[in-house]
Design a protein around this motif. Structure first.
Motif, PDB file in Angstrom:
ATOM      1  N   ILE A 134       0.832  -1.214   0.000  1.00 53.44           N
ATOM      2  CA  ILE A 134       0.000   0.000   0.000  1.00 53.44           C
ATOM      3  C   ILE A 134       0.858   1.252   0.000  1.00 53.44           C
ATOM      4  O   ILE A 134       0.436   2.317  -0.478  1.00 53.44           O
ATOM      5  N   ASP A 135       2.090   1.173   0.516  1.00 47.26           N
ATOM      6  CA  ASP A 135       2.996   2.322   0.490  1.00 47.26           C
ATOM      7  C   ASP A 135       3.594   2.546  -0.895  1.00 47.26           C
ATOM      8  O   ASP A 135       4.116   3.623  -1.179  1.00 47.26           O
ATOM      9  N   ASN A 136       3.533   1.524  -1.750  1.00 49.86           N
ATOM     10  CA  ASN A 136       4.047   1.663  -3.101  1.00 49.86           C
ATOM     11  C   ASN A 136       3.109   2.550  -3.927  1.00 49.86           C
ATOM     12  O   ASN A 136       1.895   2.329  -3.927  1.00 49.86           O
ATOM     13  N   PRO A 137       3.628   3.575  -4.614  1.00 52.35           N
ATOM     14  CA  PRO A 137       2.756   4.509  -5.348  1.00 52.35           C
ATOM     15  C   PRO A 137       1.816   3.822  -6.328  1.00 52.35           C
ATOM     16  O   PRO A 137       0.640   4.193  -6.429  1.00 52.35           O
ATOM     17  N   ILE A 190       0.861   0.312  -6.508  1.00 49.13           N
ATOM     18  CA  ILE A 190      -0.067  -0.637  -5.890  1.00 49.13           C
ATOM     19  C   ILE A 190      -1.055   0.088  -4.979  1.00 49.13           C
ATOM     20  O   ILE A 190      -2.255  -0.223  -4.960  1.00 49.13           O
ATOM     21  N   GLY A 191      -0.571   1.063  -4.212  1.00 49.41           N
ATOM     22  CA  GLY A 191      -1.461   1.805  -3.321  1.00 49.41           C
ATOM     23  C   GLY A 191      -2.565   2.519  -4.086  1.00 49.41           C
ATOM     24  O   GLY A 191      -3.733   2.482  -3.700  1.00 49.41           O
ATOM     25  N   LYS A 192      -2.205   3.177  -5.197  1.00 49.92           N
ATOM     26  CA  LYS A 192      -3.208   3.879  -6.001  1.00 49.92           C
ATOM     27  C   LYS A 192      -4.137   2.887  -6.687  1.00 49.92           C
ATOM     28  O   LYS A 192      -5.350   3.114  -6.778  1.00 49.92           O
ATOM     29  N   PHE A 193      -3.576   1.785  -7.166  1.00 50.04           N
ATOM     30  CA  PHE A 193      -4.396   0.743  -7.795  1.00 50.04           C
ATOM     31  C   PHE A 193      -5.462   0.237  -6.820  1.00 50.04           C
ATOM     32  O   PHE A 193      -6.645   0.103  -7.165  1.00 50.04           O
ATOM     33  N   LEU A 194      -5.057  -0.034  -5.586  1.00 44.49           N
ATOM     34  CA  LEU A 194      -5.997  -0.520  -4.574  1.00 44.49           C
ATOM     35  C   LEU A 194      -7.083   0.512  -4.298  1.00 44.49           C
ATOM     36  O   LEU A 194      -8.283   0.183  -4.309  1.00 44.49           O
ATOM     37  N   LYS A 195      -6.687   1.748  -4.044  1.00 44.67           N
ATOM     38  CA  LYS A 195      -7.669   2.784  -3.700  1.00 44.67           C
ATOM     39  C   LYS A 195      -8.637   3.037  -4.853  1.00 44.67           C
ATOM     40  O   LYS A 195      -9.852   3.136  -4.648  1.00 44.67           O
ATOM     41  N   ARG A 244      -5.171   0.507   8.390  1.00 44.03           N
ATOM     42  CA  ARG A 244      -4.802  -0.796   8.951  1.00 44.03           C
ATOM     43  C   ARG A 244      -3.727  -1.457   8.100  1.00 44.03           C
ATOM     44  O   ARG A 244      -2.795  -2.080   8.618  1.00 44.03           O
ATOM     45  N   PHE A 245      -3.869  -1.329   6.792  1.00 47.44           N
ATOM     46  CA  PHE A 245      -2.871  -1.914   5.898  1.00 47.44           C
ATOM     47  C   PHE A 245      -1.501  -1.259   6.097  1.00 47.44           C
ATOM     48  O   PHE A 245      -0.470  -1.888   5.871  1.00 47.44           O
ATOM     49  N   ARG A 246      -1.499   0.021   6.517  1.00 40.38           N
ATOM     50  CA  ARG A 246      -0.237   0.751   6.705  1.00 40.38           C
ATOM     51  C   ARG A 246       0.382   0.539   8.090  1.00 40.38           C
ATOM     52  O   ARG A 246       1.446   1.092   8.373  1.00 40.38           O
ATOM     53  N   ASN A 247      -0.265  -0.196   8.944  1.00 41.04           N
ATOM     54  CA  ASN A 247       0.181  -0.341  10.336  1.00 41.04           C
ATOM     55  C   ASN A 247       1.652  -0.784  10.389  1.00 41.04           C
ATOM     56  O   ASN A 247       1.984  -1.898   9.985  1.00 41.04           O
ATOM     57  N   PRO A 248       2.537   0.064  10.899  1.00 39.12           N
ATOM     58  CA  PRO A 248       3.960  -0.292  10.922  1.00 39.12           C
ATOM     59  C   PRO A 248       4.298  -1.342  11.974  1.00 39.12           C
ATOM     60  O   PRO A 248       5.408  -1.876  11.980  1.00 39.12           O
TER      61      PRO A 248
END
Length: 487
Positions: A313-316, A318-323, A351-355
């Motif tokens: 999700i932090d990847n520009p 994949i994160g944009k694709f998901l959203k 939640r997906f970004r939870n470090p």
């Protein structure tokens, strides 16, 4: 207290000597319940006049309630994650459990719980396999291994002790992750009543004076941080062998029966606890957005070289694709309030970004085809039905899944973990050299999808196009070429 021997956590040390009345019996005191139900009750006790104590009943012979008893049933809960973009890192001592009982060694004490005057609620989390019927259970041969059998015996003892008083019925709120969990549990209790020839009055008492609440629960509770225990121990000035770590997010949806809101003041604590007439829209929301979000981004992320959910999700790309997929192709198919869906989705992305939680994509890939069929395919089908065109992101996600089941990509072995028949069928299909043929064979495989997806106009050709692009470019470039072609 460095280099000093710390005192074990107990009520005298913590300063919590108050004895709360037993209003709740809980079957299952594992990580989830201690980070979820016990936490909620603790909040209610501290912030309202709920004043409810819990008795924790060990559900299996191999449990560890004795470890809680050694700490006077206290433990530390660390809550860590991201909420609205901000990192949350908190800790608190949970004191709602008053007593823990092992029914396999303390059967008399377990049965005596039926006599508790103020008992009003029964919670449970005995895993998805816990709510099951075992016809070999004998009423006289306690302690019983089967959870519904234990509960039936306890309820029957209460029925007898209080002479079937309507006021002594309870509210049963199971947290097991199966659909209609309370109804399933009630039906098994009635099965045991029949098996054991319990009187008709008991059956009437169960049906008329006890409330069964179906639920939907959601919170990730990794539990004791065994891989990083020292880091957590350094934050405490006492010894705690039962500490628990959980994420910040919490969702508890409870089906209302006889006005539950009057009995528990959930609205007085700042948690997402919803008492509703119908929990199905919330179940649908969770499956399609949370579970579906994991599943629809899985193959594009793995083919892009990602290993964890956070990394993805932090990847520009994949994160944009998901959203974009969730907001533009999934949410519009759900028929729920747009703002509510957007807020829920944003929470999911947090939640997906939870470090603090390392969620490996390989673990999500377990039974990938069946997960896609249940979590993602309905959104694709509904989108086509509503818009009379293909959802391009969901179509690309499906194509990426098919490419994933090739088993190798750019000289890397992919983490296939599915039923052998499915893996073998994909292996057979991928012996074909034509993408159109691969797409046709996979989409028409009814054993995968319970339907023939080649009947969807244009889907076979679109999947074949996406497969070609994935094999001739990196995944990000393949996606952009694919979308541009169909735009």
């Amino acid at each position: 207290m460095e280099n000093q021997i710390k005192q074990k956590l107990n009520r005298e040390f913590y300063g919590s000597q108050e004895k709360l009345p037993i209003k709740i019996i809980q079957f299952g005191g594992g990580n989830f319940m201690r980070g979820f139900t016990d936490y909620i009750i603790d909040q209610l006790n501290k912030k309202t006049d709920f004043n409810a104590g819990i008795v924790n009943v060990q559900p299996t012979p191999g449990g560890s309630v004795h470890k809680l008893e050694e700490q006077d049933n206290l433990y530390t809960l660390f809550t860590r994650g991201i909420k609205k973009g901000e990192i949350i890192d908190e800790k608190q001592v949970i004191s709602s459990i008053q007593k823990s009982i092992n029914p396999y060694t303390q059967y008399g004490e377990f049965l005596a719980l039926a006599k508790e005057e103020e008992l009003e609620f029964i919670f449970s989390n005995t895993t998805e396999t816990g709510i099951a019927y075992d016809e070999t259970e004998d009423y006289q041969a306690g302690p019983h291994k089967n959870f519904p059998a234990k509960l039936t015996v306890l309820m029957y003892e209460r029925f007898k002790y209080f002479n079937g008083s309507p006021e002594k019925g309870v509210r049963i709120i199971p947290c097991e992750l199966i659909e209609d969990n309370a109804l399933a549990l009630k039906n098994i209790i009635l099965q045991y009543a029949e098996l054991w020839n319990l009187e008709e009055g008991f059956v009437r008492w169960i049906e008329q004076f006890n409330c069964f609440h179906n639920t939907l629960v959601d919170r990730i509770v990794p539990g004791y941080p065994k891989d990083d225990a020292e880091t957590y121990e350094e934050q405490l000035d006492y010894e705690d062998r039962m500490m628990v770590v959980s994420e910040v997010f919490l969702l508890f949806v409870i089906q209302d029966v006889k006005n539950l809101k009057e009995r528990i003041p959930f609205d007085q604590i700042n948690e997402q606890i919803l008492v509703v007439d119908d929990i199905q829209p919330y179940r649908l929301r969770k499956v399609r957005i949370l579970n579906g979000g994991h599943t629809l981004m899985l193959a594009p992320a793995i083919l892009s070289g990602k290993e964890t959910v956070k990394e993805s999700i932090d990847n520009p790309f994949i994160g944009k694709f998901l959203k974009d997929t969730i907001f533009n192709e999934v949410n519009p198919t759900l028929g729920l309030d747009e703002n509510e869906l957007r807020d829920f989705a944003e929470e999911v992305f947090d939640r997906f970004r939870n470090p603090f939680i390392k969620h490996h994509l390989a673990s999500i890939a377990l039974y990938f085809v069946s997960k896609f069929k249940v979590r993602v395919l309905p959104s694709l089908l509904k989108y086509v039905e509503t818009n009379q065109k293909l959802p391009l992101n969901l179509t690309f996600s499906l194509a990426a899944l098919i490419r994933f089941y090739h088993g190798n990509f750019q000289d890397k072995t992919l983490p296939l973990n599915d039923e052998q028949t499915i893996v073998d069928r994909f292996k057979e299909i991928w012996l074909n050299n034509e993408y159109e043929k691969v797409a046709e064979l996979v989409l028409s495989e009814i054993s995968f999808w319970d339907t023939d997806l080649t009947e969807i106009e244009g889907l076979k050709d679109a999947v074949a196009k996406a497969l070609w692009e994935i094999d001739h470019h990196n995944v990000e470039a393949a996606y952009h070429h694919f979308v541009q072609f169909y735009s």
